[in-house]
Design an enzyme around this catalytic site. Structure first.
Site, PDB file in Angstrom:
ATOM      1  N   SER A 246     -11.417  -4.612  35.589  1.00 41.21           N
ATOM      2  CA  SER A 246     -11.252  -3.818  34.379  1.00 41.21           C
ATOM      3  C   SER A 246     -12.496  -3.009  34.117  1.00 41.21           C
ATOM      4  O   SER A 246     -13.577  -3.328  34.609  1.00 41.21           O
ATOM      5  CB  SER A 246     -10.984  -4.729  33.186  1.00 41.21           C
ATOM      6  OG  SER A 246     -12.189  -5.355  32.805  1.00 41.21           O
ATOM      7  N   LYS A 247     -12.275  -1.935  33.360  1.00 46.13           N
ATOM      8  CA  LYS A 247     -13.403  -1.085  33.020  1.00 46.13           C
ATOM      9  C   LYS A 247     -14.420  -1.904  32.231  1.00 46.13           C
ATOM     10  O   LYS A 247     -15.615  -1.777  32.404  1.00 46.13           O
ATOM     11  CB  LYS A 247     -12.952   0.071  32.124  1.00 46.13           C
ATOM     12  CG  LYS A 247     -11.745   0.770  32.634  1.00 46.13           C
ATOM     13  CD  LYS A 247     -11.218   1.753  31.595  1.00 46.13           C
ATOM     14  CE  LYS A 247      -9.722   1.854  31.688  1.00 46.13           C
ATOM     15  NZ  LYS A 247      -9.069   2.808  30.864  1.00 46.13           N
ATOM     16  N   ARG A 248     -13.883  -2.748  31.340  1.00 45.43           N
ATOM     17  CA  ARG A 248     -14.772  -3.470  30.448  1.00 45.43           C
ATOM     18  C   ARG A 248     -15.694  -4.424  31.198  1.00 45.43           C
ATOM     19  O   ARG A 248     -16.882  -4.448  30.963  1.00 45.43           O
ATOM     20  CB  ARG A 248     -13.956  -4.232  29.396  1.00 45.43           C
ATOM     21  CG  ARG A 248     -14.659  -4.281  28.069  1.00 45.43           C
ATOM     22  CD  ARG A 248     -13.765  -4.824  26.972  1.00 45.43           C
ATOM     23  NE  ARG A 248     -12.536  -4.064  26.798  1.00 45.43           N
ATOM     24  CZ  ARG A 248     -11.336  -4.608  26.694  1.00 45.43           C
ATOM     25  NH1 ARG A 248     -11.195  -5.915  26.739  1.00 45.43           N
ATOM     26  NH2 ARG A 248     -10.271  -3.870  26.524  1.00 45.43           N
TER      27      ARG A 248
END
Ligand code: GLU
Length: 494
Positions: A246-248
């Site tokens: 994920s980007k996060r």
């Protein structure tokens, strides 16, 4: 036969990442395979998190990957009226109801259920409020959400997933879910279905992380009286530690832009992404666009999660070795003029070359790319490892410097001697240059390799490369003579 209409509906809350790009690619392949349509829909209803920058980045990323769409981009916010109308229809048809339970009450009930080890879910308090009770609460100004009334049927809700086969979920496990917030805004679950119905989507192909949504959305289709699309859920993409990408949690290393900046070829990335969770059923690893469209099928999408083997922090081998291998393959085999365009962009961006010069020497330029591409891994290498072919301000790497120049301090006088001989050659062809180097080595009573390896280091800054005399050929007499004429700057000053 039903027209194939698939969609890619990103939420514009960040950059286009590897997982999103793979979803887009799979939908694109499916559309192209069936002469269908790919619809691009920007799901921007979360106005607080959606940004124009993200929309631009997603569109730019898709264009770079050459995943063209046939309709859109549509913007979900432009269809807000449809979403509200659908919610109203569900209320009118008794498929939904207003729920006045407060957050505090719900939290309290949840905690209690957890403490008693009971199923945690909405208990249906407002499900059976009479119209009069609802009217009374509304008149009192009490805020409410709208919940979907999940049919209380025995048995299971089942559907056939194109990848996973039969999927079943007991009705009793599905709680009455919220479809409209207390501020009147319809939620993703509803908007997404309303848009898919309007866009006449035939196949919903998305990640397995959406499977719980699918079950609930099937109920929405039924309640709205709309035909249900075919569903296909793709495996998730995990990192080496088996965490969902994920980007996060992973940052820019999972962004498509990251790979673009580091010199990956768009189709190489697509080829790799497709194999990440799709199996051709053969040993074949490299597929052209046309081949992949030809052989692609949903049934060969893998059921188990796939691992994207990247190593943040490792500058050189930061990404999956398979992606690097695929990139190398395309770099070495792709059409030279296509490669020329990709490298040209980078040379220009790096300010290495002025366009007028480049345009006049296109043939030389392509031949040079062809000469050097065999050892390169990414497009980046043309401006770094290959800089000496295009510019004079290249640097000499420490390793060849130590191995050649510093190990043979006399090269500081031998190279200028060689330079003079090369300047005097009647013809600067490979055979003559080689002969000149060998003759000088004989006279100096040293191995020719000492001169030849020294030349490579001085001329290209690199230890390894194409044949030395192919290098002198491509650089041309002027550059070779100039570069060998004085190498004193390569020695540490004392
Ligand atoms: N906007 C959703 C997402 O980006 C779309 C999911 C779907 O394909 O329905 O995850």
């Amino acid at each position: 036969m039903v027209e194939v209409r698939v969609r890619f509906p990103p939420s514009p809350t960040g950059y286009l990442h590897i997982g999103g790009a793979r979803t887009a690619l799979i939908n694109w392949l499916f559309a192209r395979k069936h002469q269908g349509k790919l619809i691009l829909r920007i799901e921007d209803t979360d106005t607080e998190r959606s940004t124009q920058e993200s929309i631009d980045g997603i569109l730019d990323g898709l264009r770079w990957l050459e995943l063209d769409w046939d309709e859109g981009p549509y913007f979900q916010t432009d269809f807000a009226d449809d979403h509200v109308r659908a919610a109203q229809q569900l209320l009118n048809d008794n498929h939904a109801y207003r729920c006045f339970c407060t957050k505090e009450e719900l939290d309290r009930k949840r905690e209690l259920a957890m403490a008693n080890k009971q199923t945690v879910g909405y208990d249906g308090t407002c499900r059976n409020l009479s119209p009069a009770e609802v009217a009374e609460k509304e008149a009192a100004g009490l805020p409410s959400v709208i919940r979907f009334k999940v049919p209380r049927r025995p048995g299971t809700l089942a559907y056939t997933d194109q990848v996973l086969g039969t999927i079943e979920r007991a009705y009793s496990e599905i709680e009455d879910f919220v479809i409209v917030r207390s501020n009147g805004k319809p939620l993703y679950l509803l908007c997404n279905v309303v848009d898919d119905i309007r866009d006449r989507i035939s196949h919903v192909i998305r990640g397995q992380d959406h499977m719980t949504n699918t079950t609930r959305q099937l109920l929405l289709y039924e309640a709205l009286g709309a035909p249900v699309p075919v569903f296909a859920h793709m495996p998730l993409t995990l990192d080496l530690q088996k965490r969902k990408i994920s980007k996060r949690s992973h940052g820019e290393i999972v962004a498509v832009q990251f790979y673009r900046e580091r010199g990956f070829i768009p189709w190489a990335l697509c080829n790799f992404l497709c194999l990440l969770g799709w199996n051709p059923g053969t040993e074949q690893e490299f597929f052209s666009r046309e081949e992949l469209i030809e052989v692609f099928s949903l049934e060969r999408i893998s059921k188990v999660n796939s691992v994207f083997n990247f190593k943040p922090g490792d500058q050189k081998f930061f990404t999956d070795p398979k992606l690097i291998a695929i990139n190398e393959h395309y770099l070495r085999t792709m059409d030279l003029s296509d490669l020329g365009e990709l490298v040209e962009e980078r040379l220009l961006a790096d300010g290495i070359w002025d366009p007028a010069y480049l345009d006049q020497r296109r043939e030389w330029y392509l031949a040079t790319l062809d000469l050097i591409r065999d050892r390169f891994h990414t497009l980046d290498d043309f401006t770094t490892l290959g800089r000496a072919y295009f510019a004079d301000d290249y640097s000499v790497e420490a390793k060849p410097l130590k191995k050649n120049i510093l190990k043979h301090p006399d090269l500081v006088t031998w190279m200028p001697q060689l330079s003079q001989r090369l300047a005097a050659l009647s013809s600067f062809d490979q055979a003559n240059v080689e002969q000149a180097a060998r003759d000088l080595a004989d006279e100096l009573e040293i191995k020719p390799g000492i001169l030849i390896n020294g030349m490579r280091t001085v001329l290209t800054g690199q230890l390894a490369g194409p044949s030395m005399f192919a290098i002198t050929d491509t650089l041309g007499r002027d550059k070779v003579v100039a570069r060998l004429s004085d190498i004193s700057h390569l020695y540490p000053s004392n």
